[in-house]
Every structure is written in C-alpha cells, then in structure tokens.
Scaffold this motif. Structure first.
Motif, short mmCIF file in Angstrom:
data_model
loop_
_atom_site.label_atom_id
_atom_site.label_comp_id
_atom_site.label_asym_id
_atom_site.label_seq_id
_atom_site.Cartn_x
_atom_site.Cartn_y
_atom_site.Cartn_z
N PHE A 37 0.84 -1.20 0.00
CA PHE A 37 0.00 0.00 0.00
C PHE A 37 0.88 1.25 0.00
O PHE A 37 0.64 2.21 -0.74
CB PHE A 37 -0.93 0.04 1.21
CG PHE A 37 -1.84 -1.14 1.37
CD1 PHE A 37 -2.16 -1.94 0.29
CD2 PHE A 37 -2.37 -1.45 2.62
CE1 PHE A 37 -3.00 -3.03 0.45
CE2 PHE A 37 -3.21 -2.54 2.78
CZ PHE A 37 -3.52 -3.34 1.70
N ARG A 38 1.88 1.24 0.88
CA ARG A 38 2.72 2.42 1.04
C ARG A 38 3.56 2.69 -0.21
O ARG A 38 3.96 3.83 -0.44
CB ARG A 38 3.66 2.24 2.23
CG ARG A 38 2.95 2.11 3.57
CD ARG A 38 3.97 2.22 4.68
NE ARG A 38 3.43 1.66 5.91
CZ ARG A 38 3.85 0.52 6.43
NH1 ARG A 38 4.82 -0.16 5.85
NH2 ARG A 38 3.33 0.07 7.55
N ARG B 179 0.69 4.41 -2.68
CA ARG B 179 -0.31 5.35 -2.18
C ARG B 179 0.09 6.82 -2.35
O ARG B 179 -0.76 7.65 -2.71
CB ARG B 179 -0.60 5.04 -0.71
CG ARG B 179 -1.70 5.87 -0.08
CD ARG B 179 -2.09 5.28 1.27
NE ARG B 179 -0.95 5.20 2.18
CZ ARG B 179 -0.93 4.45 3.28
NH1 ARG B 179 -1.97 3.71 3.59
NH2 ARG B 179 0.11 4.44 4.07
N GLU C 174 -2.44 10.23 -3.18
CA GLU C 174 -3.09 10.58 -1.91
C GLU C 174 -3.35 12.07 -1.76
O GLU C 174 -4.13 12.47 -0.90
CB GLU C 174 -2.24 10.09 -0.74
CG GLU C 174 -0.92 10.82 -0.56
CD GLU C 174 -0.11 10.27 0.59
OE1 GLU C 174 -0.57 9.33 1.25
OE2 GLU C 174 0.99 10.79 0.84
N ALA D 35 -10.85 6.64 0.24
CA ALA D 35 -9.74 6.79 -0.70
C ALA D 35 -9.49 8.26 -1.02
O ALA D 35 -8.34 8.70 -1.07
CB ALA D 35 -10.03 6.01 -1.98
N ASP E 69 -7.96 9.97 2.15
CA ASP E 69 -7.02 9.09 2.82
C ASP E 69 -5.93 9.87 3.54
O ASP E 69 -5.65 9.65 4.73
CB ASP E 69 -6.40 8.14 1.78
CG ASP E 69 -5.38 7.20 2.38
OD1 ASP E 69 -5.64 6.69 3.48
OD2 ASP E 69 -4.33 6.97 1.75
N TYR E 70 -5.29 10.81 2.85
CA TYR E 70 -4.20 11.56 3.48
C TYR E 70 -4.72 12.40 4.63
O TYR E 70 -4.12 12.48 5.69
CB TYR E 70 -3.52 12.46 2.45
CG TYR E 70 -2.34 13.21 3.04
CD1 TYR E 70 -1.07 12.64 3.08
CD2 TYR E 70 -2.50 14.48 3.57
CE1 TYR E 70 0.00 13.32 3.63
CE2 TYR E 70 -1.45 15.17 4.13
CZ TYR E 70 -0.19 14.58 4.16
OH TYR E 70 0.86 15.26 4.73
#
Length: 809
Positions: A268-269, A272, A276, A626, A629-630
């Motif tokens: 994911f990281r 993303r 993001e 989504a 998300d950030y």
C-alpha cells in the motif's frame, strides 16, 4: 558501509518500558494519538523546538571515524552541514525553507539526516505539493526545493526524544514531528533501517539530541500494528470459521497471516503517495467507468456535443409592482423581463443580495458572498444585451452554488472547519458553463459538513417553511435559498439524497440527473461512482433549462458524456406510459390520473438486495476513504466541526476489505439488471420523493422531487397555535438511465395544473417562542464570534484573509 546491529533493546515511542510494543499504533493507517515523550513526560514543542535540531543545534564530539558527518564542538548543524559536501542537498532544503536561522528550543530530539546520495536515489519517490496542492512526485532537486510541503518533508525526519542506534529495536514505531510514523526494521545482515532507509552513520551527539545520517529519505508512512492484526484475526469470522478455532488454525498460521498483512501494508505504502494528494478527489480518478445501462453506454453517449434545446417563448410577462413577487419569479419569467429590458441583471443582483443578507441570519445558508464578482458579471450581461447579444434564458440571472463547487479566488470550504479557508485554484466545469450562458453568481451556499446533513462550520441551515427544523442535506443552502427567494436558482450535488432531500424538505423542484450527464470536475468528490451535480429551482421548467446548460462532456470528468436527449419541451406526455409504485402519494397520483389523464400502470421493485443502505454505505465509504485518505492519516481530520461524523466514518471505512467493496459492486450490477426488468415497460414511474434515495443512487437513475401540497408543520408544543409553519408534501418522478427529458416533461405538465411549487414560505415571521430559545442575533448565538466573523462579504478583489492554499495541511 551500513552500520551493523550490535544489541537489541525494545523501545516503543510513548512507552519507555517496551511492554506495549506497537500497542499505540492503529490498524491499517489509523493516526497516532500519542503525545508523551519517551521519558513519559508531556511534550508540547514550539515550532522552533520542532526544527531546532535540524537547523541550529550545537554538536558535541562523536566518533572520529565518521565518514559523512564529523562532529565539531560549538558548531551548529546548519554550519556543520554547510561544511559537509555530502549533505549539501539537506542544507539547501533547510535554507530554502527559511529555517536556517531558527533557534534551537528546549527538549531532546533525534534527526535522521538524508545524505546527498539518499536524495538522489529517492527524489522521484517524494511527493512535492505545488500549484495549490495539485502536485506529484518530485522530478528533481529543484522540484523538492520549490515544494510547498518542504517544511513537512524536513519535519518527517525529526523525532522528539533521544533514540540512539542501540535503542532502535526491530518493529519500533517512531512518530515524527511532521506527522508521519516511521518503522524500524533490522535486516538479516544486521543493518538498521528507519522508514525503509538504512542508517549509514549513527549517534552523532548534540547538545539537545543526536543525529543519524541516512542512506534514504523518510518519505513513507509506516503506521501499522501487528498485535492488533493478530487480535483482528481472532475475532473476524468472515475469514472462515477455522481461523477462530485454535485447533484448526494454529498460532504459526496466524503469524503467517499477520506477516502477509504487513506485506500488504508495505505494498500500500509503495504506491499510495502517488494519488493521496490533494484531498477531495479532484484528481486521479479510477480508470473504471460506472455503467448503469447493462453495457449499452456507448449507445447513449455520442462523440460530438449535442445542440442545446429550444425553449418556448415566455410571453406576456410584466414586471410586478413589488420586489417580493419579483424575487419569487421563475427563471423563465425573469429571463423574459431581462430580454424585454423591463429589469436589468444589476437590479436583480441588488434584489437577491439584499434578500440573502436579510434572511441569512436566520437561515444560515450563505458561506461566502461573491458580490464583487456578481456585479461584474451583471454589468457584462447588461452591456451585452444593450449591444444586441442575448445568451439565452440564464442571461443575467443571479444564482447560488453549493460550497462543494470550486470558484477561485473564493474559498471552497466543503462545510468543514478543517477546510474553512481553502481555495481551489480551478473552476468547476458547471460554473464555467453557467458563466458562459450569462448566469450571475451571487453566493456560495452552505453544504452539510463534507456533503452530509445540514450542519456546517457556520451553523445549521434552516428550512424556510419551518425554521424549527433543518433544511436537510447536504445541499442545504441551495434548498433553503431557492425556497426563500434569495436566489433565482442554485446547483446542488447528490451522492445519496443530497439534492432530492433538501428539495423535498424546502418544497422546491430538485432534479438528480442520470449519472454522467453532468461533469463533477472540481466539485468535491465523495464517491466517484455515486456523485452527481444537478439543478435546484422553483419549477421543473427552470430545472430543464439549467440542466441543458450544464450537461455534457468536458474532457476532465471521465464519467461525463454527451447524450442525445430529446428536448423535454417537445415531448407529448399524453403518449407516455407512467408507472406508479404502491406507496405513491394518493393525492399526487390522483392529479396524474384525473387531471392529466396519463396512462398509469402499477409497477413494483424486483430486488434481491435486502438493504440498499448497506450497499450504499460500503460503496460510498470505501470511495470516500480513498479520496480523503491523506487527510485522515495526517490527523487533520480532527479539525472537522463534527468530530463524531466523518472522522468516525472514514476510520470505519478503512476497515472495508477490497473483497467486500467488489462484492457490493457486483450486487449493484445485479440490482441494475433487476431494475430494467421491473421498469422497462414504462417511460417514467412515480413514488414517494425521498423513500428510495439509496436505491436511486445505487443504480444512478434520474429523479425529480416536486411539491404537490402542504400540511401543517410539526412544531414544539409551546409554539403559538396559529403558527404559519408548513411541511411540503412531495412526489418523486423517476426513470431509467437517460430518461431525464421524459421526467422533466412529466413534471412540467404536473406543475401546469398544480401550483404548490409557487407558494411562498413565511420567512418574515419568527415566533416569540423561537426567539426565546436564543439570544440576538437569532441562531448565530451558539457559534463562536470568530467563526461568525468569517461569514463576511468577500469580493473578488479582497479574497478571505488567512487563505490556506488548497491541499496544504
């Protein structure tokens, strides 16, 4: 050479004992709430303290064999870095950020300082915010130095407390002052890594902390808790009954799943950060298009822009003697007055601006007055007409926009205290189209916070028919302002009922178009497959004219397309077959049957899904999480006006597995198939206006809500018995995808024989019992004075103070 791990000592940020390793972390990216130092004491650093070690801390002697960073007593880090060629990029970043002269504060800090090689290696992985937040990965060092988030990037390399290499145990989680959380991993060869970057030179001592030179930039966010994952596996039966049985699912297999979960989070990281930012979903849409036509979307969408509809001429319209009547005239009536030069656009701006200011103190519907812009647009409209150019029915008509729709340089706050001074630098497509048609924007109108409900950072928008209740949401301001004659018309947005609900509550004509008929470009995205933009007006005829202007493809919103719709003004409704659901309001049905003599046939749903709200919550929740998300992971979510609404929803939505989102989408497809089976035999169908909003949005079909009568409002028992408050009674007209014109035609026919939509609410009357509940000025008394001060006139030449550029946190 990377340093070798010599000893292990477990130490978790916020827990010096090491007894709760990882326990403070949150599952799947939830933000940290730790606020104590490793020594257990409180830590409330000032900005100077936060950056002090990076900028001006004096270093003490460390090992004389340091290859990259030689300690020099009484030399600041800025000076020392300046004399070390291998750290010149860090020095440039510190200097560019304006931090070189910052004094060191009290406290103890650890700095993870990237070398030049580290910046070179990772520069294209760092997210650089530029152009009002519409950024992307840095291309080079110049991008990094120009980034608006440069200070945050630097702070993500500073941790409060002293963390020598010997204390960096495998799995240690470090909360940086920039808001990220970095994970310590000890590689099999003994190399210590932080946030995926190796420690190259360790333990350079300083007067208020120490530094480690890093072989990489800490651009990842490593919030994850394997302990919680293990507990999660013990309790979630949907992974299979064997998982919760120790006999059939031993700890070794559970540990393997925990590791698999960690591997997934690492994946994911890795991708993303690309999408993001910015929050709100203005950019980076999914490359999958929602299709509610059973695979026939291409038969509706055509490659060329369609000609605008022709409208019947509104004749025999004369300017009324009083401004109250003028304010409540329909768009088409106002258009006739403007075209015949009985009234000017400037006069209408005078009228509607005065009404907005007079009644907003009660209704709380205005976020930002666009007065300067309105007079500029009105003057242009008047000049064009004087020169013989008439742009159409919206020429010179004042209107309002829901405050999810971007109009720079005015703020777009999304109704949220967290975005109260946000300015989005690009115009929404629907606004640009209205401007090209000559319409005049007089105000940004309230939305419930983050497109939910009718409460926002400036209050609770009231229903003009009964100010004891809210205007419903989330297009609360547009609903209230149209009903109160404060604007000629408005635009709202809908994800799960936000046009239809306020239209019904406030007794106006609100139209939710077929998904994809209008562009959502630079409107806040809550759900890519659910959001729609539509008109809110006094009449269905007005709604048709407005829809004709804003519909069509724009090349930005990939879901929007050009559709060859028949003009609703040319449809003979007597040739249409109209279905009606069993719970269609009887009084409205009688008008369709007895007065309009329409061909009515009973219809009923054929649905496998037991609960459309469940489908809606899963789909909207996953997509909204989504797009924000950030914002959620950064912790800025706590600045929301209602911390128990979207902050809670977004955290819950992070727990929706991708499998369940896909399953909900597949059931959505089944529902669409069943919809065609149920309603293919009719042109449109009738029902209650607000009962089926989850269904209508799951399948993304068009609907208009129109009032057919009014009932006495339900008011508190201590109100005056003769209160004039009323409650609109509404009917919904629905249709299959792209039956928008037929729905509008039927609604227009209805409003020719029923004039409930022409009634005016008693907004000039406020019962003493209502006033007694609040000090003057009414309804703003529970809002902080500083917040009320933000509700000021904001002209195009004097944008709001303390503007926070879009995307910055």
């Amino acid at each position: 050479m990377p340093i070798r791990r010599l000893s292990i000592k477990l130490k978790v940020w916020g827990d010096p004992s090491g007894a709760s390793a990882g326990a403070g972390a949150a599952l799947f990216g939830e933000r940290f709430d730790w606020c104590s130092s490793p020594a257990g004491g409180p830590m409330a650093p000032t900005p100077a303290m936060l950056l002090g070690l990076l900028l001006s801390v004096s270093l003490h002697a460390a090992s004389a064999s340091r290859a990259l960073l030689q300690s020099s007593p009484n030399t600041t880090l800025t000076g020392l870095v300046g004399g070390t060629s291998a750290l010149s990029t860090l020095l440039s970043a510190v200097s560019t950020a304006g931090l070189a002269d910052t004094l060191a504060g009290n406290g103890t800090f650890t700095v993870f300082a990237p070398s030049n090689d580290a910046f070179t290696k990772d520069i294209k992985s760092i997210y650089c915010i530029k152009d009002y937040g519409f950024g992307g990965k840095c291309a080079n060092a110049s991008d990094l130095l120009a980034a608006q988030n440069l200070g945050t990037i630097l702070l993500n390399h500073v941790v409060a407390g002293s963390f020598p290499a010997s204390s960096l145990a495998n799995g240690t989680l470090l909360k940086t002052l920039g808001g990220s959380v970095q994970r310590v991993v000890i590689l099999p060869n003994g190399t210590v890594t932080v946030g995926g970057a190796p420690v190259v030179t360790a333990d350079v001592a300083a007067t208020n902390g120490l530094a480690h030179v890093m072989g990489g930039v800490l651009y990842r966010d490593s919030q994850f808790n394997v302990t919680t994952v293990g507990t999660y596996l013990d309790t979630i039966a949907d992974l299979g009954p064997q998982v919760t049985s120790p006999q059939s699912f031993p700890e070794a297999r559970k540990a393997l799943m925990v590791q698999d979960a960690q591997d997934n989070v690492d994946r994911f990281r890795s991708y993303r950060p690309i999408v993001e930012r910015p929050d709100g979903g203005y950019t980076y849409p999914m490359p999958l298009l929602f299709d509610n036509t059973q695979g026939n979307r291409e038969s509706y969408c055509v490659p060329t822009e369609q000609p605008k509809w022709t409208y019947p001429e509104t004749t025999n319209v004369t300017r009324p003697a009083d401004n109250e009547t003028l304010a409540y005239m329909s768009v088409m009536e106002l258009a006739a007055l403007i075209k015949s030069k009985q009234v000017t656009s400037t006069e209408l701006v005078d009228l509607y601006t005065a009404r907005l200011k007079e009644y907003d103190n009660v209704l709380e519907a205005v976020v930002t007055y666009t007065t300067d812009l309105a007079y500029q647009q009105a003057a242009l409209a008047d000049q064009l007409l004087a020169n013989g150019t008439y742009l159409g029915p919206l020429h010179g008509i004042p209107y309002g926009l829901k405050d999810l729709i971007a109009v720079p340089p005015y703020r777009t706050t999304w109704g949220s205290g967290a975005f109260i001074n946000q300015v989005v630098p690009r115009e929404a497509t629907v606004y640009s189209k209205l401007t090209a048609a000559g319409a005049v924007l007089v105000a940004k109108l309230s939305t419930g916070e983050m497109a939910t409900g009718d409460e926002w950072w400036g209050g609770k928008t009231k229903c003009p028919w009964n100010i004891a209740v809210g205007a419903s949401g989330s297009s609360a301001g547009p609903g209230a302002a149209v009903a109160a004659g404060m604007v000629g018309f408005a635009l709202g947005t809908e994800t799960g009922g936000s046009i239809i609900g306020p239209a019904a509550q406030n007794g106006i004509s609100g139209f939710r178009p077929t998904f994809g008929l209008t562009s959502r470009a630079y409107c806040m995205a809550l759900s890519q497959t659910l959001d729609k933009v539509g008109p809110m007006a006094r009449t269905a005829e007005d709604a048709a004219v407005i829809l004709d202007v804003i519909r069509g493809k724009d090349g930005i919103d990939t879901s929007a397309c050009n559709v060859a719709l028949q003009s609703p003004f040319t449809i003979d409704v007597t040739n249409l077959t109209v279905g009606y659901l069993p719970d269609t309001p009887a009084a409205a049905l009688a008008i369709f049957n007895e007065t309009l003599k329409m061909k009515l046939v009973p219809v009923a749903f054929k649905n496998s899904a037991p609960d459309f709200s469940a489908l809606y919550e899963v789909i909207r929740g996953a997509e909204a999480a989504a797009y924000f998300d950030y914002w959620m992971r950064s912790g800025n979510i706590e600045n929301n006006t209602a911390p128990l609404q979207w902050p809670v929803r977004l955290r819950r939505s992070r727990m929706i597995p991708a499998v369940e989102y896909i399953q909900a989408t597949r059931v959505r497809g089944v529902t669409i198939t069943e919809m065609f089976a149920a309603f293919s035999g009719v042109d449109v169908f009738l029902g209650p206006a607000t009962t089926y909003t989850s269904y209508g949005n799951i399948v993304n079909i068009p609907e208009i809500s129109i009032p057919y009568a009014f009932a006495p409002a339900t008011v508190p028992s201590n109100y005056t018995a003769s209160t004039p408050r009323k409650s609109p009674q509404n009917v919904g007209i629905y249709g299959l995808p792209y039956s928008d014109s037929k729905i509008l035609a039927v609604a227009m026919a209805f409003q020719k024989v029923n004039t409930a939509n022409r009634q005016r609410p008693p907004i000039n009357l406020i019962e003493p019992e209502v006033l007694a509940n609040c000090s003057s000025p009414y309804s703003r008394c529970n809002i902080p004075a500083a917040t009320v001060a933000l509700l000021s006139q904001t002209g195009i030449n004097n944008p709001p103070v303390q503007i926070k550029t879009y995307g910055m946190v």
